[in-house]
Design an enzyme around this catalytic site. Structure first.
Site, PDB file in Angstrom:
ATOM      1  N   ASP A   4       0.887  -1.118   0.085  1.00  0.00           N
ATOM      2  CA  ASP A   4       0.131  -0.449  -0.166  1.00  0.00           C
ATOM      3  C   ASP A   4       0.815   1.078   0.260  1.00  0.00           C
ATOM      4  O   ASP A   4       1.792   1.328   0.688  1.00  0.00           O
ATOM      5  CB  ASP A   4      -1.129   0.370   0.982  1.00  0.00           C
ATOM      6  CG  ASP A   4      -2.295  -1.069   0.953  1.00  0.00           C
ATOM      7  OD1 ASP A   4      -2.459  -1.283  -0.922  1.00  0.00           O
ATOM      8  OD2 ASP A   4      -2.607  -1.280   2.584  1.00  0.00           O
ATOM      9  N   ARG A  42      -1.701  -9.817  -8.889  1.00  0.00           N
ATOM     10  CA  ARG A  42      -3.036  -9.873  -9.677  1.00  0.00           C
ATOM     11  C   ARG A  42      -2.480  -8.117  -9.814  1.00  0.00           C
ATOM     12  O   ARG A  42      -3.519  -7.118 -10.622  1.00  0.00           O
ATOM     13  CB  ARG A  42      -4.555 -10.210  -7.914  1.00  0.00           C
ATOM     14  CG  ARG A  42      -5.509  -9.551  -9.171  1.00  0.00           C
ATOM     15  CD  ARG A  42      -6.725 -10.006  -8.104  1.00  0.00           C
ATOM     16  NE  ARG A  42      -6.881 -10.713  -7.571  1.00  0.00           N
ATOM     17  CZ  ARG A  42      -8.328 -11.191  -7.244  1.00  0.00           C
ATOM     18  NH1 ARG A  42      -8.917 -10.878  -6.737  1.00  0.00           N
ATOM     19  NH2 ARG A  42      -7.919 -12.328  -6.777  1.00  0.00           N
ATOM     20  N   TYR A  43      -2.945  -7.296  -8.372  1.00  0.00           N
ATOM     21  CA  TYR A  43      -2.342  -6.333  -8.401  1.00  0.00           C
ATOM     22  C   TYR A  43      -1.626  -5.886  -9.932  1.00  0.00           C
ATOM     23  O   TYR A  43      -1.519  -4.346 -10.171  1.00  0.00           O
ATOM     24  CB  TYR A  43      -2.071  -5.067  -7.272  1.00  0.00           C
ATOM     25  CG  TYR A  43      -1.653  -3.891  -7.467  1.00  0.00           C
ATOM     26  CD1 TYR A  43      -2.764  -3.591  -7.480  1.00  0.00           C
ATOM     27  CD2 TYR A  43      -0.046  -2.887  -8.162  1.00  0.00           C
ATOM     28  CE1 TYR A  43      -2.471  -1.633  -7.680  1.00  0.00           C
ATOM     29  CE2 TYR A  43      -0.654  -2.417  -8.113  1.00  0.00           C
ATOM     30  CZ  TYR A  43      -0.906  -1.088  -7.741  1.00  0.00           C
ATOM     31  OH  TYR A  43      -1.086   0.168  -7.677  1.00  0.00           O
TER      32      TYR A  43
HETATM   33  C1  LIG Z   1      -2.326  -3.128  -3.330  1.00  0.00           C
HETATM   34  S1  LIG Z   1      -2.553  -4.031  -2.660  1.00  0.00           S
HETATM   35  C2  LIG Z   1      -1.291  -5.418  -3.575  1.00  0.00           C
HETATM   36  C3  LIG Z   1      -1.473  -6.654  -3.396  1.00  0.00           C
HETATM   37  C4  LIG Z   1      -1.279  -7.799  -3.586  1.00  0.00           C
HETATM   38  N1  LIG Z   1       0.092  -7.945  -2.851  1.00  0.00           N
HETATM   39  C5  LIG Z   1      -0.605  -7.772  -5.156  1.00  0.00           C
HETATM   40  O1  LIG Z   1       0.115  -7.313  -5.294  1.00  0.00           O
HETATM   41  O2  LIG Z   1      -1.628  -8.661  -5.888  1.00  0.00           O
HETATM   42  C6  LIG Z   1      -1.523  -3.572  -1.350  1.00  0.00           C
HETATM   43  C7  LIG Z   1      -2.326  -5.606  -0.425  1.00  0.00           C
HETATM   44  O3  LIG Z   1      -1.236  -5.056   1.132  1.00  0.00           O
HETATM   45  C8  LIG Z   1      -2.244  -5.596   2.043  1.00  0.00           C
HETATM   46  N2  LIG Z   1      -1.695  -4.743   3.995  1.00  0.00           N
HETATM   47  C9  LIG Z   1      -1.207  -3.882   3.754  1.00  0.00           C
HETATM   48  N3  LIG Z   1      -0.834  -4.198   5.542  1.00  0.00           N
HETATM   49  C10 LIG Z   1      -0.303  -5.287   5.172  1.00  0.00           C
HETATM   50  C11 LIG Z   1      -0.089  -5.909   6.546  1.00  0.00           C
HETATM   51  N4  LIG Z   1       0.661  -5.539   7.256  1.00  0.00           N
HETATM   52  N5  LIG Z   1       0.022  -7.330   6.120  1.00  0.00           N
HETATM   53  C12 LIG Z   1      -0.133  -7.857   5.225  1.00  0.00           C
HETATM   54  N6  LIG Z   1      -1.275  -7.348   4.238  1.00  0.00           N
HETATM   55  C13 LIG Z   1      -1.478  -6.058   4.404  1.00  0.00           C
HETATM   56  C14 LIG Z   1      -3.642  -5.121   2.146  1.00  0.00           C
HETATM   57  O4  LIG Z   1      -4.149  -5.257   2.418  1.00  0.00           O
HETATM   58  C15 LIG Z   1      -3.302  -5.005   0.819  1.00  0.00           C
HETATM   59  O5  LIG Z   1      -4.199  -6.134  -0.228  1.00  0.00           O
END
Ligand SMILES: C[S@@+](CC[C@H](N)C(=O)[O-])C[C@H]1O[C@@H](n2cnc3c(N)ncnc32)[C@H](O)[C@@H]1O
Length: 126
Positions: A27, A105-106
């Protein structure tokens, strides 16, 4: 899907046991006042360093130029320069994926929408 804090999971992993640690499209927390929430920060990076084997790699993918600049800045702090070596000699090294990267996916959505990912590789110094 299980939703939990990845750092809590990582804390349970034995020190010095990982060959690779991937942080894929974290994020961005774009507002400066939220910068402390970004995954690339001193506390998490110290944890990554602790869990990697000497010679192991921390790999970060992001399509966000602000996050790229932020990550480069954090990783150049003295404490992290003692832990990690950035494995980029030329721009190609962070503009194109080397072996071993997966497209999430992102990452696929970002590419479809015309953004470019950056690929940072840091080797854990012994
Ligand atoms: C931009 S999305 C990317 C998701 C995935 N990594 C992708 O590339 O498809 C960022 C993700 O990080 C997750 N996230 C943020 N902080 C996190 C944490 N401390 N532990 C696990 N997931 C986290 C959020 O819920 C979100 O789904």
């Amino acid at each position: 899907m299980w939703k939990g804090d990845a750092l809590e999971v990582l804390r349970r992993v034995p020190d010095g046991s990982l060959s690779f640690l991937y942080l894929l499209h974290p994020d961005p927390w774009p507002k400066a006042r939220h910068a402390k929430r970004r995954m690339v920060n001193d506390g998490p990076v110290d944890l990554f360093a602790a869990k990697l084997k000497p010679g192991g790699e921390f790999r970060l993918a992001t399509d966000d130029p602000t996050y790229l600049n932020w990550a480069l800045m954090v990783m150049q702090r003295e404490r992290h320069l003692r832990q990690f070596e950035w494995l980029a000699k030329t721009p190609k090294d962070f503009l194109e994926p080397s072996g071993g990267w997966i497209e999430t996916r992102y990452g696929a959505k970002s590419r479809r929408e015309g953004r470019r990912p950056y690929y940072l590789r840091y080797r854990r110094i012994a």
